[in-house]
Design a protein around this motif. Structure first.
Motif, PDB file in Angstrom:
ATOM      1  N   ARG A  33       4.803   8.526   3.761  1.00  0.00           N
ATOM      2  CA  ARG A  33       4.585   7.276   2.981  1.00  0.00           C
ATOM      3  C   ARG A  33       5.718   6.300   3.280  1.00  0.00           C
ATOM      4  O   ARG A  33       6.820   6.711   3.656  1.00  0.00           O
ATOM      5  N   MET A  61       0.857  -1.200   0.000  1.00  0.00           N
ATOM      6  CA  MET A  61       0.000   0.000   0.000  1.00  0.00           C
ATOM      7  C   MET A  61       0.882   1.236   0.000  1.00  0.00           C
ATOM      8  O   MET A  61       0.712   2.114   0.831  1.00  0.00           O
ATOM      9  N   THR A  66      -2.328   5.170   8.255  1.00  0.00           N
ATOM     10  CA  THR A  66      -3.491   4.443   7.720  1.00  0.00           C
ATOM     11  C   THR A  66      -3.164   2.949   7.636  1.00  0.00           C
ATOM     12  O   THR A  66      -3.953   2.107   8.062  1.00  0.00           O
ATOM     13  N   ILE A  67      -1.981   2.638   7.098  1.00  0.00           N
ATOM     14  CA  ILE A  67      -1.622   1.221   6.924  1.00  0.00           C
ATOM     15  C   ILE A  67      -1.442   0.561   8.290  1.00  0.00           C
ATOM     16  O   ILE A  67      -1.811  -0.598   8.495  1.00  0.00           O
ATOM     17  N   ARG A 117       1.177   3.888  -1.591  1.00  0.00           N
ATOM     18  CA  ARG A 117       0.640   5.239  -1.788  1.00  0.00           C
ATOM     19  C   ARG A 117      -0.101   5.747  -0.561  1.00  0.00           C
ATOM     20  O   ARG A 117      -0.461   6.909  -0.473  1.00  0.00           O
ATOM     21  N   LYS A 118      -0.372   4.850   0.371  1.00  0.00           N
ATOM     22  CA  LYS A 118      -1.114   5.268   1.569  1.00  0.00           C
ATOM     23  C   LYS A 118      -0.171   5.806   2.632  1.00  0.00           C
ATOM     24  O   LYS A 118       1.024   5.516   2.629  1.00  0.00           O
ATOM     25  N   GLN A 119      -0.749   6.549   3.590  1.00  0.00           N
ATOM     26  CA  GLN A 119       0.051   7.079   4.695  1.00  0.00           C
ATOM     27  C   GLN A 119       0.358   5.959   5.684  1.00  0.00           C
ATOM     28  O   GLN A 119      -0.455   5.037   5.875  1.00  0.00           O
TER      29      GLN A 119
END
Ligand code: SAM
Length: 261
Positions: free
Chosen positions: A245, A214, A221-222, A216-218
């Motif tokens: 990221r 993932m 968030t992950i 591209r996610k912060q």
């Protein structure tokens, strides 16, 4: 080159792109810095483009790992002093080398297995002194990228926890038969001392795969399902924003974070 009289039809499925430029072969072999106490293992010797130069050196041992039976048969005849192992390098028990004393590993790796092989070798061979691999240029860029760069990814973060990498030189398609569609490059690996290896390679492997799936996610968030006070404190202490990221973390930060999950 010694392989030219032999009519071997290159197998695409085995990534057979044979080197035809002796100067480049010499440069690759020089990069492994052969010396009389060395056990050098060559992965995918093929028609012997690099082997020819390795065999000229005084070495403790030369081992050739080749999957293609026809080529392996021929190597036995050409290099009687070498140990020829007919095996899939992807299934080779790399950790068994730890019982044999130090070694160096070299290879013009088949494109389709290069990254996977390097992932395994750097993390399993504790007695590795140095490795020199030719890979697809794009893979060489990934192996030697710095955090924050486009090429920096899971392979970079993993490999650099075990070894320092150096981009040596680019190799154009014109020096291979058959010619590949892309450029290649040669990368040198110098292992970090084993005392400086990750405490839990399994945890690091899991974290890297989770984060780069993932990318591209912060990070926050992950990592949400795993978020803890200790993790929040770690981000603050490291000066890393939770909204950053994955590709901005250094190899050492991946390692530290993996111990918090
Ligand atoms: N070293 C030779 C050269 O530079 O001309 C050949 C390099 S060619 C790119 C890759 C070689 O790896 C081929 O000889 C191929 O048969 C062998 N090979 C492919 N997959 C392999 C595997 N999984 N394990 C061991 N050898 C493999």
């Amino acid at each position: 080159m010694s392989g030219q009289a032999y009519q071997h039809k290159a197998k695409k499925s085995l990534g057979q792109n044979f080197l035809t430029d002796r100067n480049i072969c010499r440069k690759i072999v020089d990069a492994i810095t052969p010396s009389p106490e060395d056990h050098i293992i060559e992965i995918g010797p093929g028609q012997g483009a690099l082997t020819e130069f390795l065999a000229e050196e005084e070495l403790r041992q030369l081992t050739l790992v080749e999957l293609d039976d026809g080529l392996a048969d021929r190597l036995v005849g050409m290099y009687p002093k070498a140990r020829v192992i007919r095996a899939d390098a992807l299934r080779f028990p790399w950790d068994s080398l730890n019982e044999e004393g130090g070694c160096k590993i070299i290879g013009n790796l088949p494109y389709n297995v290069g990254s996977k092989l390097i992932w395994d070798i750097v993390s399993k061979v504790k007695t590795l002194h140095r490795a020199v691999f030719m890979v697809q240029h794009e893979v060489a860029q990934r192996l030697t990228a710095e955090p924050g760069c486009k090429a920096y990814g899971g392979l970079t973060a993993w490999v650099r926890n075990f070894a320092q990498t150096r981009y040596l030189f680019k190799v154009p398609p014109t020096v291979f038969r058959p010619q590949p569609k892309v450029d290649s490059a040669v990368v040198c690996f110098v292992p970090r001392p084993v005392s400086d290896w990750p405490e839990s390679p399994e945890a690091l492997d899991r974290l890297i795969k989770m984060l780069f799936q993932m990318r591209r996610k912060q990070l926050s968030t992950i990592l949400k399902p795993h978020w803890s006070e200790a993790m929040a404190a770690w981000f603050a202490e490291q000066g890393v924003s939770p909204s950053a990221r994955p590709e901005t973390l250094s190899p050492e930060q991946f390692r530290a974070l993996s111990m918090l999950i």
